[in-house]
Design a protein around this motif. Structure first.
Motif, PDB file in Angstrom:
ATOM      1  N   ALA A   1       0.829  -1.207   0.000  1.00  0.00           N
ATOM      2  CA  ALA A   1       0.000   0.000   0.000  1.00  0.00           C
ATOM      3  C   ALA A   1       0.864   1.257   0.000  1.00  0.00           C
TER       4      ALA A   1
ATOM      5  N   LEU B   1      -3.396   1.808  -6.205  1.00  0.00           N
ATOM      6  CA  LEU B   1      -3.851   0.538  -6.740  1.00  0.00           C
ATOM      7  C   LEU B   1      -4.757  -0.256  -5.816  1.00  0.00           C
ATOM      8  N   VAL B   2      -5.073   0.250  -4.648  1.00  0.00           N
ATOM      9  CA  VAL B   2      -5.979  -0.497  -3.775  1.00  0.00           C
ATOM     10  C   VAL B   2      -7.385  -0.443  -4.340  1.00  0.00           C
ATOM     11  N   GLY B   3      -8.184  -1.465  -4.031  1.00  0.00           N
ATOM     12  CA  GLY B   3      -9.585  -1.435  -4.417  1.00  0.00           C
ATOM     13  C   GLY B   3     -10.343  -0.502  -3.485  1.00  0.00           C
TER      14      GLY B   3
ATOM     15  N   LEU C   1      -7.363  -4.534  -0.045  1.00  0.00           N
ATOM     16  CA  LEU C   1      -6.451  -5.371  -0.816  1.00  0.00           C
ATOM     17  C   LEU C   1      -6.948  -6.805  -0.705  1.00  0.00           C
TER      18      LEU C   1
ATOM     19  N   CYS D   1      -3.626  -5.645  -4.971  1.00  0.00           N
ATOM     20  CA  CYS D   1      -4.811  -4.918  -5.408  1.00  0.00           C
ATOM     21  C   CYS D   1      -5.633  -5.874  -6.270  1.00  0.00           C
TER      22      CYS D   1
END
Length: 79
Positions: A9, A15-17, A26, A49
């Protein structure tokens, strides 16, 4: 896995949801699949991700990408 999630992170926060409630998430990925005899142990789990998790399971380069993730996970565990 918390250590791996924190590293990932921090390296790639975009790029995390995002959940419907607006919270980041994640996904857990076993670099040695449990169905292939891998252990369900934090040593073999990395946080990804959603896009990267799909890539490793369904992407054209999934096997190669999984090897790279295993190497990155090893580096995280050693730090």
């Amino acid at each position: 896995m918390a250590v791996a999630a924190a590293h990932l992170a921090a390296a790639r926060p975009r790029l995390v949801g995002i959940t419907p409630q607006g919270r980041p998430y994640l996904e857990a990925h076993h670099v040695r699949r449990v169905s292939d005899g891998g252990l369900d142990h934090p040593r073999w789990v990395i946080a990804l991700c959603p896009n990267c998790h799909r890539r490793v399971h369904h992407g054209q380069d999934g096997e190669q990408y999984n090897k790279r993730l295993a190497s990155q996970l090893n580096e995280i565990e050693l730090s």
